[in-house]
Design a protein around this motif. Sequence first.
Motif, PDB file in Angstrom:
ATOM      1  N   GLU A 216     -14.007 -18.944  14.997  1.00 21.87           N
ATOM      2  CA  GLU A 216     -14.351 -18.473  13.412  1.00 21.87           C
ATOM      3  C   GLU A 216     -13.543 -17.245  13.453  1.00 21.87           C
ATOM      4  O   GLU A 216     -13.709 -16.417  14.077  1.00 21.87           O
ATOM      5  N   VAL A 217     -12.814 -16.858  12.390  1.00 22.38           N
ATOM      6  CA  VAL A 217     -12.188 -15.700  12.181  1.00 22.38           C
ATOM      7  C   VAL A 217     -12.730 -14.990  10.785  1.00 22.38           C
ATOM      8  O   VAL A 217     -12.390 -15.400   9.808  1.00 22.38           O
ATOM      9  N   TYR A 218     -12.753 -13.541  10.881  1.00 24.35           N
ATOM     10  CA  TYR A 218     -12.908 -12.783   9.899  1.00 24.35           C
ATOM     11  C   TYR A 218     -11.874 -11.707   9.930  1.00 24.35           C
ATOM     12  O   TYR A 218     -11.854 -10.979  10.761  1.00 24.35           O
ATOM     13  N   VAL A 219     -11.345 -11.401   8.783  1.00 30.47           N
ATOM     14  CA  VAL A 219     -10.418 -10.392   8.706  1.00 30.47           C
ATOM     15  C   VAL A 219     -10.562  -9.620   7.380  1.00 30.47           C
ATOM     16  O   VAL A 219     -10.541 -10.061   6.217  1.00 30.47           O
ATOM     17  N   TYR A 220     -10.787  -8.309   7.391  1.00 23.34           N
ATOM     18  CA  TYR A 220     -10.987  -7.436   6.466  1.00 23.34           C
ATOM     19  C   TYR A 220     -10.125  -6.323   6.258  1.00 23.34           C
ATOM     20  O   TYR A 220     -10.039  -5.448   7.212  1.00 23.34           O
ATOM     21  N   PHE A 221      -9.257  -6.355   5.149  1.00 25.04           N
ATOM     22  CA  PHE A 221      -8.357  -5.029   4.769  1.00 25.04           C
ATOM     23  C   PHE A 221      -8.943  -3.849   4.460  1.00 25.04           C
ATOM     24  O   PHE A 221      -9.592  -3.954   3.282  1.00 25.04           O
ATOM     25  N   ASN A 222      -8.757  -2.705   5.012  1.00 23.46           N
ATOM     26  CA  ASN A 222      -9.359  -1.516   4.706  1.00 23.46           C
ATOM     27  C   ASN A 222      -8.515  -0.425   3.885  1.00 23.46           C
ATOM     28  O   ASN A 222      -8.956   0.741   3.823  1.00 23.46           O
ATOM     29  N   ASN A 223      -7.232  -0.889   3.849  1.00 32.53           N
ATOM     30  CA  ASN A 223      -6.155  -0.006   3.232  1.00 32.53           C
ATOM     31  C   ASN A 223      -6.158   0.088   1.809  1.00 32.53           C
ATOM     32  O   ASN A 223      -5.377  -0.549   1.209  1.00 32.53           O
ATOM     33  N   ASP A 224      -7.205   0.390   1.138  1.00 34.46           N
ATOM     34  CA  ASP A 224      -7.257   0.152  -0.181  1.00 34.46           C
ATOM     35  C   ASP A 224      -6.484   0.933  -0.963  1.00 34.46           C
ATOM     36  O   ASP A 224      -6.319   0.730  -2.280  1.00 34.46           O
ATOM     37  N   GLY A 225      -5.914   2.053  -0.683  1.00 35.08           N
ATOM     38  CA  GLY A 225      -5.067   3.056  -1.736  1.00 35.08           C
ATOM     39  C   GLY A 225      -4.015   1.882  -2.174  1.00 35.08           C
ATOM     40  O   GLY A 225      -3.152   1.135  -1.636  1.00 35.08           O
ATOM     41  N   ASP A 226      -3.743   2.250  -3.603  1.00 33.70           N
ATOM     42  CA  ASP A 226      -2.618   1.406  -4.296  1.00 33.70           C
ATOM     43  C   ASP A 226      -2.922   0.274  -4.378  1.00 33.70           C
ATOM     44  O   ASP A 226      -2.149  -0.582  -4.804  1.00 33.70           O
ATOM     45  N   GLY A 227      -4.184  -0.177  -4.065  1.00 34.26           N
ATOM     46  CA  GLY A 227      -4.488  -1.823  -4.259  1.00 34.26           C
ATOM     47  C   GLY A 227      -3.635  -2.682  -3.050  1.00 34.26           C
ATOM     48  O   GLY A 227      -3.545  -3.871  -2.791  1.00 34.26           O
ATOM     49  N   ASN A 228      -3.158  -1.771  -2.020  1.00 36.35           N
ATOM     50  CA  ASN A 228      -2.407  -2.534  -0.840  1.00 36.35           C
ATOM     51  C   ASN A 228      -3.525  -3.598  -0.185  1.00 36.35           C
ATOM     52  O   ASN A 228      -3.007  -4.619   0.323  1.00 36.35           O
ATOM     53  N   ALA A 229      -4.753  -3.112  -0.069  1.00 41.39           N
ATOM     54  CA  ALA A 229      -5.708  -4.067   0.514  1.00 41.39           C
ATOM     55  C   ALA A 229      -5.607  -5.487  -0.154  1.00 41.39           C
ATOM     56  O   ALA A 229      -5.706  -6.606   0.507  1.00 41.39           O
ATOM     57  N   VAL A 230      -5.671  -5.406  -1.321  1.00 44.87           N
ATOM     58  CA  VAL A 230      -5.664  -6.652  -2.183  1.00 44.87           C
ATOM     59  C   VAL A 230      -4.487  -7.436  -2.031  1.00 44.87           C
ATOM     60  O   VAL A 230      -4.540  -8.874  -1.767  1.00 44.87           O
ATOM     61  N   ARG A 231      -3.544  -6.821  -2.132  1.00 44.97           N
ATOM     62  CA  ARG A 231      -2.129  -7.633  -1.917  1.00 44.97           C
ATOM     63  C   ARG A 231      -1.969  -8.054  -0.619  1.00 44.97           C
ATOM     64  O   ARG A 231      -1.491  -9.119  -0.293  1.00 44.97           O
ATOM     65  N   ASN A 232      -2.192  -7.316   0.285  1.00 42.05           N
ATOM     66  CA  ASN A 232      -1.921  -7.703   1.861  1.00 42.05           C
ATOM     67  C   ASN A 232      -3.218  -8.728   2.158  1.00 42.05           C
ATOM     68  O   ASN A 232      -2.731  -9.699   2.971  1.00 42.05           O
ATOM     69  N   ALA A 233      -4.176  -8.739   1.592  1.00 44.06           N
ATOM     70  CA  ALA A 233      -5.237  -9.817   2.051  1.00 44.06           C
ATOM     71  C   ALA A 233      -4.836 -11.261   1.348  1.00 44.06           C
ATOM     72  O   ALA A 233      -4.996 -12.257   1.932  1.00 44.06           O
ATOM     73  N   LEU A 234      -4.317 -11.108   0.110  1.00 43.51           N
ATOM     74  CA  LEU A 234      -3.918 -12.428  -0.569  1.00 43.51           C
ATOM     75  C   LEU A 234      -2.610 -12.947   0.036  1.00 43.51           C
ATOM     76  O   LEU A 234      -2.579 -14.096   0.307  1.00 43.51           O
ATOM     77  N   LYS A 235      -1.710 -12.103   0.588  1.00 39.36           N
ATOM     78  CA  LYS A 235      -0.655 -12.610   1.145  1.00 39.36           C
ATOM     79  C   LYS A 235      -1.064 -13.199   2.456  1.00 39.36           C
ATOM     80  O   LYS A 235      -0.627 -14.456   2.867  1.00 39.36           O
ATOM     81  N   LEU A 236      -1.853 -12.854   3.380  1.00 39.18           N
ATOM     82  CA  LEU A 236      -2.434 -13.182   4.774  1.00 39.18           C
ATOM     83  C   LEU A 236      -3.202 -14.548   4.259  1.00 39.18           C
ATOM     84  O   LEU A 236      -3.090 -15.595   5.140  1.00 39.18           O
ATOM     85  N   LYS A 237      -3.882 -14.517   3.238  1.00 38.08           N
ATOM     86  CA  LYS A 237      -4.615 -15.778   2.934  1.00 38.08           C
ATOM     87  C   LYS A 237      -3.785 -17.053   2.559  1.00 38.08           C
ATOM     88  O   LYS A 237      -3.808 -18.278   3.127  1.00 38.08           O
ATOM     89  N   GLU A 238      -2.385 -16.694   1.920  1.00 45.42           N
ATOM     90  CA  GLU A 238      -1.364 -17.556   1.664  1.00 45.42           C
ATOM     91  C   GLU A 238      -0.855 -18.160   2.962  1.00 45.42           C
ATOM     92  O   GLU A 238      -0.674 -19.247   2.914  1.00 45.42           O
ATOM     93  N   ILE A 239      -0.644 -17.390   3.796  1.00 44.85           N
ATOM     94  CA  ILE A 239       0.291 -17.809   5.125  1.00 44.85           C
ATOM     95  C   ILE A 239      -0.487 -18.309   6.192  1.00 44.85           C
ATOM     96  O   ILE A 239      -0.095 -19.003   7.205  1.00 44.85           O
TER      97      ILE A 239
END
Length: 241
Positions: A216-239
């Motif tokens: 089982e894999v858990y990945v959390y993005f902590n680069n919150d500045g400028d909303g980067n964590a949101v964009r990166n997490a959504l992209k990784l979810k997609e691929i």
Amino acid sequence: MSIHIGTSGWSYDHWQGVLYPPNTPVHDRLAYYVQAFQTVELNSSFYRWPQLSTFAGWRARLPDGFRLTVKAPRGLTHAKKLYAPEAWLERIKTCWHALREKQAVLLVQLSPHLAYDYERLAYFLEQVPDWLKIAVEFRHLSWHNDETFRLLEKHGAAYCIMSGANLPCILRATAPFVYVRMHGPDPHHLYGGSYSDADLHWWANRIGEWTGMGKEVYVYFNNDGDGNAVRNALKLKEIAH
């Protein structure tokens, strides 16, 4: 679902217009977050451990299938440096039960000033019940050795894989689950920068390898500045799915 991708925290003023509409009340931010992600890493618990009623409230508010990871309090990890952990663990266990089916992982981030101490970590892990998933993040370089990995494996605890800010990125799976914290691609600053698509595809391949091993894999993005964590997490979810 064996892949859980989200961000570290869900409430940031600079995420307005990225994850939630401008001027969204703070209390309503979680409702927007759960529409985009099925897991989150709670970081505020590091600074102030929430009340039991707060955990029960989260369980009621979070949708079915959502998993809440919680960062251990700094009173345990930084003030006491895991010394005499029993009182803190009892408090944590009580709150963990309140989450019930919404519980994910307890993240134990050790102080960068706590150097390798095998006996101290061994005693702590012995006090952690088998039913509580735990991941340990080591910030002092002396911990990254085979003795530490074997100790984690013995207790079924995950070695927290780190990305960013010149922290060692060691792809070691020591538990039935893998835990990854994406601190940002900036080599000089924690939580800075945005991961490129090439970076995210590389991590998606690693996730595929781990799930192929039955992890089982858990990945959390902590680069919150400028909303980067949101964009990166959504992209990784997609691929990655």
